[in-house]
Design an enzyme around this catalytic site. Structure first.
Site, short mmCIF file in Angstrom:
data_model
loop_
_atom_site.label_atom_id
_atom_site.label_comp_id
_atom_site.label_asym_id
_atom_site.label_seq_id
_atom_site.Cartn_x
_atom_site.Cartn_y
_atom_site.Cartn_z
N TYR A 1 0.81 -1.21 0.00
CA TYR A 1 0.00 0.00 0.00
C TYR A 1 0.85 1.27 0.00
O TYR A 1 0.30 2.38 0.02
CB TYR A 1 -0.93 0.02 1.21
CG TYR A 1 -2.18 -0.83 1.07
CD1 TYR A 1 -2.26 -1.83 0.12
CD2 TYR A 1 -3.27 -0.63 1.88
CE1 TYR A 1 -3.39 -2.62 0.00
CE2 TYR A 1 -4.42 -1.40 1.77
CZ TYR A 1 -4.47 -2.40 0.82
OH TYR A 1 -5.60 -3.16 0.71
N LYS B 1 3.32 -13.56 6.29
CA LYS B 1 3.40 -14.73 5.41
C LYS B 1 4.87 -15.02 5.14
O LYS B 1 5.34 -15.10 4.00
CB LYS B 1 2.63 -14.45 4.10
CG LYS B 1 2.45 -15.67 3.21
CD LYS B 1 1.57 -16.76 3.80
CE LYS B 1 1.36 -17.91 2.81
NZ LYS B 1 0.67 -19.05 3.44
N ASP C 1 -3.00 -16.67 6.27
CA ASP C 1 -4.08 -17.55 5.85
C ASP C 1 -4.63 -18.35 7.03
O ASP C 1 -5.85 -18.47 7.21
CB ASP C 1 -3.63 -18.47 4.71
CG ASP C 1 -2.26 -19.09 4.93
OD1 ASP C 1 -1.54 -18.69 5.87
OD2 ASP C 1 -1.89 -19.99 4.16
N ASP D 1 -5.56 -4.54 6.37
CA ASP D 1 -6.78 -4.07 5.71
C ASP D 1 -7.78 -5.21 5.59
O ASP D 1 -8.97 -5.07 5.88
CB ASP D 1 -6.41 -3.53 4.33
CG ASP D 1 -7.55 -2.73 3.70
OD1 ASP D 1 -8.54 -2.46 4.39
OD2 ASP D 1 -7.43 -2.39 2.51
#
Length: 390
Positions: free
Chosen positions: A124, A195, A255, A279
């Site tokens: 972002y 991740k 995840d 987000d």
């Protein structure tokens, strides 16, 4: 008397801003509202966020902002992103709490968690290169020249590129904020989310630094092997409180975290993560407690803070006195806490909870039947909340 910048926004923004102003004033805290118009019409007419708005926020150091429409796929970038980057609002705080009477599949889970999201880095950051441009093709060639592992193999004239910057500084700041928040609010755990099994040099850096911050705070690691070889962050060690193991440090891959939140959200407390993941998780967690209509938010920096609802401007409902004002009202509650007006904040929070639980003076979306003719309007719900505080 506090001076606060009030940005009514556009769409339903002015209506919920007025409702929130009523409720905050009804707590008894004296606020001089510095109203600054900055809706989509103003931004398009003036070519961006007006300087007067930025000057007001910088002078007052605190703002309450209603939603502003962001064009999709064209026009200016998100005003929210602009404000965060221009004002250095590196921490996005989004509490998600169950209020009795709000319709949700998780009503019995007693969700009470807080998403702490880094605001300035990651994908972002907006470092993008458009497919088909010569400079993008040159960038891809350079990347492939330096890459020792995976390379970009799609056609040079058909490939766009986004850059994902992650720094020790940015990670340190946001994780430090998360732990400080946990200490100040007597929270029990901080969960670091990324991740790192796939993105080893960016998300891997994230875990390296959040572990070092956890060490500096004297946190108890969920698994001992996570702490092996980890030194406390040198810039924080000795300068932050040692919690003596009263706060647990956990790690989850993004995840798996999504699945965990759907299965057992009541087990989680403070979640700290980077910009994109934050987000996504913020909306997921809002869904746990009934949706964006009850999801407040704030964006905090060292020099300023902006408090805002997490939902959009809903222009189709503009001027109908119909939408739920709770998200912005609870953002006003967060603002009161930030100002140190904790008693007033607690009073406002309790009044919101009482009105929702009674289910009488609430907007259509908070009724068991959304077509219930007894549903009240935006201002009427705000007035009911004000009465509860008297």
């Amino acid at each position: 008397m506090y001076k606060v910048t009030l940005i009514p926004g556009d769409g339903v923004g002015p209506e919920i801003a007025e409702a929130t102003r009523k409720c905050v004033d009804a707590t008894g805290v004296k606020i001089d509202w510095d109203v600054q118009e900055c809706g989509i019409e103003v931004i398009e007419a003036e070519g961006g966020v007006p300087d007067r708005v930025m000057e007001s926020i910088r002078a007052n150091k605190i703002a309450l902002k209603a939603p502003i429409t962001t064009p999709i796929g064209k026009g200016f970038r998100s005003v929210n992103v602009f404000l965060r980057q221009e004002l250095g609002l590196y921490a996005c705080i989004r509490p998600c709490k169950t209020y009795k009477g709000v319709r949700t599949y998780f009503a019995d889970s007693n969700v009470d968690l807080v998403v702490v999201r880094e605001n300035t880095e990651d994908l972002y950051a907006g470092v993008e290169f458009q497919a088909g441009e010569e400079k993008t093709a040159e960038l891809i060639k350079t990347i492939n020249e330096f890459a020792t592992g995976k390379k970009i193999n799609t056609p040079l004239d058909e490939t766009g590129v986004s850059i994902k910057p992650m720094s020790y500084q940015g990670t340190r700041d946001i994780c430090n904020y998360a732990f400080k928040y946990a200490v100040d609010n007597k929270r029990k755990a901080v969960t670091s989310i990324c991740k790192a099994n796939i993105m080893k040099f960016t998300d891997g850096l994230w875990y390296d630094e959040t572990r070092a911050v956890a060490k500096a705070y004297g946190a108890k690691f969920e698994w001992e092997d996570l702490a092996e070889g980890v030194e406390p962050d040198a810039k924080l060690a000795g300068n932050v409180p040692d919690c003596g193991g009263s706060i647990e440090y956990n790690e989850r891959l993004i995840d798996n975290m999504c699945m965990q939140l759907v299965q057992k959200p009541e087990l989680y407390d403070v979640l700290v993560t980077s910009n994109l993941y934050g987000d996504i998780l913020s909306d997921l967690c809002a869904g746990l407690v009934g949706g964006l209509g009850v999801a407040p938010g704030s964006n905090i920096g060292t020099e300023a803070a902006i408090f805002e609802a997490t939902h959009g401007s809903a222009p189709k409902y503009k001027g109908q006195n119909k939408v739920n004002p709770v998200a912005l009202i609870l953002s006003g509650k967060m603002m009161l806490d930030y100002l140190g007006e904790h008693e007033a904040a607690a009073k406002l929070d309790q009044a919101v909870a009482d009105v929702i639980e009674e289910g009488k003076d609430v907007t259509y979306d908070l009724k068991p039947d959304r077509n219930d003719p007894t549903a009240v309007g935006t201002q009427e719900m705000a007035e009911a909340i004000c009465r509860k505080m008297q």
